[in-house]
Write a protein that holds these residues in place. Structure first.
Motif, mmCIF file in Angstrom:
data_model
loop_
_atom_site.group_PDB
_atom_site.id
_atom_site.type_symbol
_atom_site.label_atom_id
_atom_site.label_comp_id
_atom_site.label_asym_id
_atom_site.label_seq_id
_atom_site.Cartn_x
_atom_site.Cartn_y
_atom_site.Cartn_z
ATOM 1 N N ALA A 99 -7.306 -0.661 -4.726
ATOM 2 C CA ALA A 99 -7.818 -0.834 -6.095
ATOM 3 C C ALA A 99 -8.858 0.224 -6.407
ATOM 4 O O ALA A 99 -8.890 0.788 -7.507
ATOM 5 C CB ALA A 99 -8.413 -2.232 -6.248
ATOM 6 N N GLU A 100 -9.721 0.516 -5.443
ATOM 7 C CA GLU A 100 -10.753 1.538 -5.639
ATOM 8 C C GLU A 100 -10.122 2.912 -5.818
ATOM 9 O O GLU A 100 -10.566 3.709 -6.646
ATOM 10 C CB GLU A 100 -11.699 1.544 -4.434
ATOM 11 N N ASP A 140 -11.191 -9.487 -7.926
ATOM 12 C CA ASP A 140 -11.593 -8.081 -7.960
ATOM 13 C C ASP A 140 -11.757 -7.700 -9.422
ATOM 14 O O ASP A 140 -10.780 -7.676 -10.182
ATOM 15 C CB ASP A 140 -10.542 -7.193 -7.289
ATOM 16 N N ASP A 141 -12.968 -7.425 -9.832
ATOM 17 C CA ASP A 141 -13.259 -7.163 -11.245
ATOM 18 C C ASP A 141 -12.646 -5.870 -11.756
ATOM 19 O O ASP A 141 -12.625 -5.621 -12.957
ATOM 20 C CB ASP A 141 -14.780 -7.134 -11.471
ATOM 21 N N ARG A 142 -12.145 -5.027 -10.859
ATOM 22 C CA ARG A 142 -11.515 -3.780 -11.302
ATOM 23 C C ARG A 142 -10.077 -3.999 -11.748
ATOM 24 O O ARG A 142 -9.461 -3.115 -12.346
ATOM 25 C CB ARG A 142 -11.548 -2.748 -10.175
ATOM 26 N N LEU A 143 -9.525 -5.155 -11.428
ATOM 27 C CA LEU A 143 -8.125 -5.425 -11.720
ATOM 28 C C LEU A 143 -7.994 -6.366 -12.905
ATOM 29 O O LEU A 143 -8.590 -7.449 -12.927
ATOM 30 C CB LEU A 143 -7.444 -6.053 -10.497
ATOM 31 N N SER A 176 -0.307 -8.735 -4.358
ATOM 32 C CA SER A 176 -1.743 -8.470 -4.354
ATOM 33 C C SER A 176 -2.022 -7.040 -3.933
ATOM 34 O O SER A 176 -1.177 -6.360 -3.352
ATOM 35 C CB SER A 176 -2.448 -9.435 -3.402
ATOM 36 N N SER A 191 -5.064 -4.450 -2.076
ATOM 37 C CA SER A 191 -6.295 -4.413 -1.292
ATOM 38 C C SER A 191 -7.429 -3.800 -2.115
ATOM 39 O O SER A 191 -7.193 -3.044 -3.060
ATOM 40 C CB SER A 191 -6.090 -3.595 -0.015
ATOM 41 N N SER A 192 -8.656 -4.116 -1.738
ATOM 42 C CA SER A 192 -9.810 -3.569 -2.454
ATOM 43 C C SER A 192 -9.865 -2.054 -2.311
ATOM 44 O O SER A 192 -10.266 -1.346 -3.237
ATOM 45 C CB SER A 192 -11.099 -4.205 -1.922
ATOM 46 N N THR A 193 -9.445 -1.533 -1.164
ATOM 47 C CA THR A 193 -9.441 -0.079 -0.948
ATOM 48 C C THR A 193 -8.470 0.602 -1.902
ATOM 49 O O THR A 193 -8.775 1.636 -2.510
ATOM 50 C CB THR A 193 -9.046 0.247 0.499
ATOM 51 N N GLU A 243 0.804 -1.229 0.000
ATOM 52 C CA GLU A 243 0.000 0.000 0.000
ATOM 53 C C GLU A 243 0.838 1.280 0.000
ATOM 54 O O GLU A 243 0.611 2.157 -0.837
ATOM 55 C CB GLU A 243 -0.986 -0.014 1.159
ATOM 56 N N GLN A 260 -6.588 -12.039 -8.519
ATOM 57 C CA GLN A 260 -7.409 -11.971 -7.320
ATOM 58 C C GLN A 260 -8.832 -11.607 -7.717
ATOM 59 O O GLN A 260 -9.078 -11.104 -8.815
ATOM 60 C CB GLN A 260 -6.833 -10.973 -6.312
#
Length: 338
Positions: free
Chosen positions: A135-136, A154-157, A129, A131-133, A109, A152
């Motif tokens: 990635a957002e 997470d559809d954003r990645l 990897s 984190s979702s935060t 991070e 992983q």
């Protein structure tokens, strides 16, 4: 010695052209006449002028820099990958800024935050990897993220990986058809998608053949841990007669322990199969049977898809899986012909 920095205005005066012409000449996609281009280049060469890429990025909104996060260079797979990625991106007019991190999200991070401060156009993460935060946050700033050799949920990645599960099945099929009975598995870092899928595929292949796993140890994708794991496996009263190892780097450690500490023959006493097919796998000292990842295709897909997102040609993330192939060498016995 004159340490005064040469500016585009100095080049313009020396070449007898406008400053805007100099700016256009040094801007990718800009246009000036052939005569002016020759005058500007000659003046720049004489004065030792180099355009300020960072200043230009403030105007264009593009740094032409891709941030690359890598967990470690111990595995021989990654130096080759980083070289190919760097060459591929440079061929497209981009440059790579490399950051080192461990494999845990908490350590990644602050590094990604620093990368965002450098105004990178995109982020490549090699076997780490996010984190979702985080990635957002990257998504909200319009910074595309690509995972290489890791995935992983997470559809954003976006991600580019090999068909790891299929590779595990190929390893199981090879060992079963080779007549091995006490088949072990030496796992990598258990939080990695690559490790999880390779083991799942291997167990699936064994089950399909009516076999079960004889023994299992964890080498964490590091040489020393893999060597310790191999010692545990081969300290058993009845030793494995075959072992599938989660990557080539750990397989080299296992082979060293099997040969030099337990004085067993490969493949006479023990068969060894790896995963990756790094160049060292083909060296006579290892001659390792392994599952080959198509690194060139993985890199090409990564570069093209990341830049498609950076340059606005693609708006949706994608998950790409590249086929693998079995490469049989001397660390396994030749399968009997049917």
């Amino acid at each position: 010695m004159n340490n005064t920095k040469v500016t585009s205005h100095d080049v313009a005066r020396h070449a007898g052209v406008s400053q805007s012409a100099v700016s256009r000449y040094f801007t990718p996609g800009g246009s000036v006449s052939k005569k002016k281009a020759e005058l500007i280049q000659a003046a720049a060469d004489e004065l030792g002028y180099r355009p300020n890429v960072l200043a230009r990025s403030m105007i264009t909104g593009r740094s032409k820099i891709v941030g690359l996060v890598v967990a470690y260079f111990e595995n021989q797979f990654y130096p080759e990958v980083i070289e190919l990625l760097s060459v591929g991106l440079q061929a497209k007019g981009y440059h790579v800024l490399v950051f080192m991190a461990s494999r845990t999200v908490g350590d990644v991070e602050p590094i990604v935050q620093e990368m965002l401060d450098y105004q990178v156009d995109g982020i490549l993460m090699l076997s780490v990897s996010m984190s979702s935060t985080l990635a957002e946050q990257c998504a909200s700033q319009g910074i595309p993220v690509m995972l290489f050799n890791r995935d992983q949920a997470d559809d954003r990645l976006s991600s580019v990986t090999s068909e790891n599960g299929a590779g595990g099945e190929l390893a199981a099929e090879l060992l079963v058809k080779g007549g091995y009975e006490r088949i072990a598995y030496l796992a990598g870092f258990e939080g990695a998608s690559t490790q999880i899928l390779r083991e799942q595929g291997f167990l699936k292949g064994l089950k399909a053949a009516g076999k079960s796993l004889y023994a299992r140890e964890v080498g964490d994708f590091h040489y020393d841990q893999a060597a310790a794991a191999a010692r545990r496996l081969f300290s058993m009263d009845t030793k494995p007669d075959a072992v599938f190892v989660g990557n080539d780097h750990m397989a080299f450690a296992a082979m060293d322990v099997i040969r030099h500490e337990f004085h067993l023959s490969i493949p006479g006493d023990v068969a060894v199969v790896g995963f990756d097919d790094v160049p060292i796998a083909a060296w006579p000292s290892f001659n390792l049977t392994t599952i080959r990842q198509d690194v060139d295709t993985m890199v090409d897909e990564t570069v093209n898809r990341l830049l498609d997102m950076v340059e606005g040609r693609a708006t949706e993330p994608s998950k790409v899986r590249i086929p693998v192939v079995l490469v049989e060498r001397g660390s396994t016995r030749a399968r009997p012909k049917s």
